[in-house]
Design a protein around this motif. Structure first.
Motif, mmCIF file in Angstrom:
data_model
loop_
_atom_site.group_PDB
_atom_site.id
_atom_site.type_symbol
_atom_site.label_atom_id
_atom_site.label_comp_id
_atom_site.label_asym_id
_atom_site.label_seq_id
_atom_site.Cartn_x
_atom_site.Cartn_y
_atom_site.Cartn_z
ATOM 1 N N ILE A 132 25.806 16.532 41.059
ATOM 2 C CA ILE A 132 27.069 16.007 41.587
ATOM 3 C C ILE A 132 26.909 15.523 43.023
ATOM 4 O O ILE A 132 27.398 14.443 43.397
ATOM 5 C CB ILE A 132 28.170 17.085 41.489
ATOM 6 N N ALA A 133 26.223 16.315 43.857
ATOM 7 C CA ALA A 133 26.067 15.950 45.268
ATOM 8 C C ALA A 133 25.245 14.681 45.438
ATOM 9 O O ALA A 133 25.525 13.864 46.317
ATOM 10 C CB ALA A 133 25.428 17.107 46.033
ATOM 11 N N ASP A 134 24.216 14.509 44.609
ATOM 12 C CA ASP A 134 23.398 13.300 44.712
ATOM 13 C C ASP A 134 24.211 12.049 44.420
ATOM 14 O O ASP A 134 23.910 10.969 44.942
ATOM 15 C CB ASP A 134 22.210 13.378 43.741
ATOM 16 N N ARG A 135 25.249 12.196 43.598
ATOM 17 C CA ARG A 135 26.032 11.018 43.213
ATOM 18 C C ARG A 135 27.297 10.844 44.045
ATOM 19 O O ARG A 135 27.651 9.717 44.421
ATOM 20 C CB ARG A 135 26.402 11.125 41.732
ATOM 21 N N TRP A 136 28.005 11.959 44.331
ATOM 22 C CA TRP A 136 29.318 11.841 44.978
ATOM 23 C C TRP A 136 29.425 12.607 46.308
ATOM 24 O O TRP A 136 30.488 12.587 46.930
ATOM 25 C CB TRP A 136 30.412 12.342 44.027
ATOM 26 N N GLY A 137 28.390 13.289 46.713
ATOM 27 C CA GLY A 137 28.438 14.036 47.962
ATOM 28 C C GLY A 137 28.738 15.508 47.749
ATOM 29 O O GLY A 137 29.288 15.902 46.711
ATOM 30 N N TRP A 138 28.389 16.341 48.745
ATOM 31 C CA TRP A 138 28.506 17.788 48.576
ATOM 32 C C TRP A 138 29.948 18.274 48.399
ATOM 33 O O TRP A 138 30.170 19.242 47.650
ATOM 34 C CB TRP A 138 27.833 18.523 49.739
ATOM 35 N N PRO A 139 30.986 17.664 49.027
ATOM 36 C CA PRO A 139 32.342 18.181 48.773
ATOM 37 C C PRO A 139 32.744 18.087 47.302
ATOM 38 O O PRO A 139 33.491 18.935 46.800
ATOM 39 C CB PRO A 139 33.228 17.285 49.648
ATOM 40 N N ALA A 140 32.237 17.065 46.593
ATOM 41 C CA ALA A 140 32.594 16.913 45.178
ATOM 42 C C ALA A 140 32.091 18.086 44.351
ATOM 43 O O ALA A 140 32.728 18.479 43.355
ATOM 44 C CB ALA A 140 32.019 15.601 44.634
ATOM 45 N N ALA A 141 30.965 18.680 44.757
ATOM 46 C CA ALA A 141 30.440 19.832 44.020
ATOM 47 C C ALA A 141 31.395 21.013 44.128
ATOM 48 O O ALA A 141 31.650 21.718 43.138
ATOM 49 C CB ALA A 141 29.050 20.213 44.555
ATOM 50 N N PHE A 142 31.952 21.232 45.314
ATOM 51 C CA PHE A 142 32.908 22.330 45.483
ATOM 52 C C PHE A 142 34.224 22.035 44.777
ATOM 53 O O PHE A 142 34.843 22.933 44.191
ATOM 54 C CB PHE A 142 33.146 22.603 46.966
ATOM 55 N N LEU A 143 34.666 20.771 44.814
ATOM 56 C CA LEU A 143 35.912 20.411 44.121
ATOM 57 C C LEU A 143 35.770 20.609 42.608
ATOM 58 O O LEU A 143 36.682 21.135 41.948
ATOM 59 C CB LEU A 143 36.274 18.957 44.423
ATOM 60 N N ALA A 144 34.621 20.208 42.059
ATOM 61 C CA ALA A 144 34.400 20.381 40.620
ATOM 62 C C ALA A 144 34.357 21.856 40.249
ATOM 63 O O ALA A 144 34.928 22.274 39.236
ATOM 64 C CB ALA A 144 33.093 19.689 40.216
ATOM 65 N N SER A 145 33.681 22.657 41.078
ATOM 66 C CA SER A 145 33.599 24.093 40.776
ATOM 67 C C SER A 145 34.979 24.742 40.857
ATOM 68 O O SER A 145 35.304 25.646 40.082
ATOM 69 C CB SER A 145 32.632 24.791 41.738
ATOM 70 N N GLY A 146 35.824 24.263 41.794
ATOM 71 C CA GLY A 146 37.178 24.795 41.893
ATOM 72 C C GLY A 146 37.998 24.490 40.649
ATOM 73 O O GLY A 146 38.737 25.349 40.150
ATOM 74 N N ALA A 147 37.846 23.277 40.120
ATOM 75 C CA ALA A 147 38.601 22.899 38.923
ATOM 76 C C ALA A 147 38.176 23.729 37.714
ATOM 77 O O ALA A 147 39.016 24.219 36.951
ATOM 78 C CB ALA A 147 38.392 21.414 38.639
ATOM 79 N N VAL A 148 36.870 23.917 37.555
ATOM 80 C CA VAL A 148 36.376 24.703 36.418
ATOM 81 C C VAL A 148 36.814 26.164 36.538
ATOM 82 O O VAL A 148 37.235 26.797 35.567
ATOM 83 C CB VAL A 148 34.840 24.598 36.322
ATOM 84 N N THR A 149 36.723 26.718 37.750
ATOM 85 C CA THR A 149 37.113 28.106 37.965
ATOM 86 C C THR A 149 38.604 28.308 37.693
ATOM 87 O O THR A 149 39.015 29.326 37.116
ATOM 88 C CB THR A 149 36.776 28.538 39.403
ATOM 89 N N ALA A 150 39.431 27.351 38.074
ATOM 90 C CA ALA A 150 40.863 27.443 37.786
ATOM 91 C C ALA A 150 41.113 27.458 36.280
ATOM 92 O O ALA A 150 41.978 28.195 35.788
ATOM 93 C CB ALA A 150 41.601 26.275 38.441
#
Length: 415
Positions: free
Chosen positions: A177-195
């Motif tokens: 995810i970070a290679d394509r959209w940047g490191w904040p996107a990795a945290f945003l994706a993990s937040g969505a899955v965790t929710a």
């Protein structure tokens, strides 16, 4: 020999909490799957930052050494949080605390993604670690009380396999995810899955009663008692060593570059992913491995993990074979995947009337070890993978010796 089929014990403090549904009325598989999914996303937050250290440092203008504290801040807060939340589990309820902890962890993942400086990222990660700390001791207690004894070894193996799989899944997903959209996107994706998993936990897990009769002071005294019980001390020492070795090995792969692939993102991705088959194999091997009592299984698997990572470290200067290194690394991951549920089973079996306190202390020492690994690697990276591998092997051998000490204490107490 410790008895692994004893009935669930009351929480620390000696007061029996209102039980969840009787084991016969509960379908174990959905419970185990949701708990495993929660373990995957919660523990994955710790490992998520490992491949993101360089991009976070580049984006915030901080050094990689400073940004490495994003791992330590989460891990230390996670471990310390066990001591806060562990005694509260019987008062709040297992399902309620698991669902709330998942929701809060998801929230702070989003907050982390929005932070502009390394210092604020570290602070957000510490808060996220506190929220995530609600899960592990609660999950151990939930499985012990809800899953029938005949299925408990499989339940613990699924839980710990998810803990370990998160190290691979989170790192691979974060890098992609970070290679394509940047490191904040990795945290945003993990937040969505965790929710999403928080919603599942609320819907699927069995509601349980709350023990409000035991004073809070008594619950925390129970934690102190569990921390000092001689029969539990060896298991805490083992817990300290297991994730220290596992996280340390993965933290050392990039900076020491044992196979000369640091500049190849695809090769790094493959190397991180090689442990996943070994983790998935561990539950399949459980019917055979469960013939050994948990303390014996723990001692043997910790020793095997030490020997395998030692051999992998030695293979780097001797042969430099990618295939050999990968095979030995996979064996190390498999041995660790066997050792962790054995340690959990042995600890809960030995806990007696101090299950809540023992679960909290076990998780505390487990993640103190994991949070210490990244700074230790950063400070001793000059040793190379060979030197670091030898250090991890020595630590794991000490854990195996502690497990053997627990066997001796158990036999002595049985006389």
């Amino acid at each position: 020999m410790l008895n692994q089929t004893r009935p669930p014990a009351p929480p620390a403090g000696g007061t029996q909490a209102t039980p969840a549904a009787a084991p016969a009325a509960v379908r174990p598989l959905p419970q185990i799957l949701v708990i495993a999914a929660a373990a995957l996303v919660i523990t994955g937050q710790l490992y998520l930052a490992l491949p993101l250290l360089a991009p976070i440092a580049a984006d915030t203008g901080a050094s990689t050494a400073t940004v490495s504290w994003t791992v330590t801040a989460f891990g230390a807060a996670y471990a310390l949080g066990f001591l806060v939340f562990g005694p509260l589990v019987p008062r709040i309820g297992h399902r309620r605390l698991i669902a709330a902890g998942l929701a809060a962890t998801a929230l702070f993942a989003v907050v982390t993604a929005l932070m502009p400086t390394a210092e604020t990222v570290i602070a957000a990660r510490a808060l996220q670690g506190c929220a995530a700390a609600t899960f592990a001791p609660t999950a151990i207690g939930y499985l012990t009380r809800t899953i029938p004894a005949s299925r408990r070894a499989h339940a613990f193996t699924a839980l710990t396999s998810a803990f370990l799989a998160s190290a691979v899944v989170a790192q691979v997903a974060a890098q992609v995810i970070a290679d394509r959209w940047g490191w904040p996107a990795a945290f945003l994706a993990s937040g969505a899955v965790t929710a999403g998993v928080a919603v599942l936990a609320r819907l699927v897990l069995v509601p349980d009663g709350r023990d409000r009769a035991t004073p809070l002071a008594a619950a925390y005294r129970g934690l102190l008692t569990a921390a000092l019980l001689p029969r539990l001390l060896p298991f805490y020492l083992v817990a300290l060593t297991l994730l220290f070795g596992f996280v340390g090995v993965y933290a050392a792969v990039r900076p020491t570059d044992p196979l000369g692939v640091a500049g190849d993102a695809a090769a790094l991705l493959t190397l991180r992913a090689t442990g996943l088959p070994a983790i998935l194999l561990a539950p399949l091997a459980m019917p055979l491995l469960a013939r050994l009592a948990p303390p014996h299984r723990l001692a043997a698997s910790a020793a095997a993990a030490a020997l395998l990572i030692g051999a992998a470290a030695a293979s780097v200067p001797l042969a430099g074979s990618v295939a050999l290194f990968t095979l030995l690394l996979g064996g190390f991951v498999f041995a660790t995947a066997v050792a962790l549920p054995a340690a959990m089973q042995a600890t809960t079996a030995a806990a007696g009337d101090h299950l809540a306190g023992a679960s909290a202390m076990y998780g505390f020492w487990l993640y103190i070890g994991s949070s210490a690994a990244a700074p230790v690697v950063a400070g001793t990276v000059g040793l190379g993978f060979t030197g670091l591998g030898a250090m991890f092997a020595a630590v794991l051998l000490a854990g195996s010796a502690a497990a053997l000490g627990a066997v001796f204490l158990g036999r002595r107490a049985a006389r």
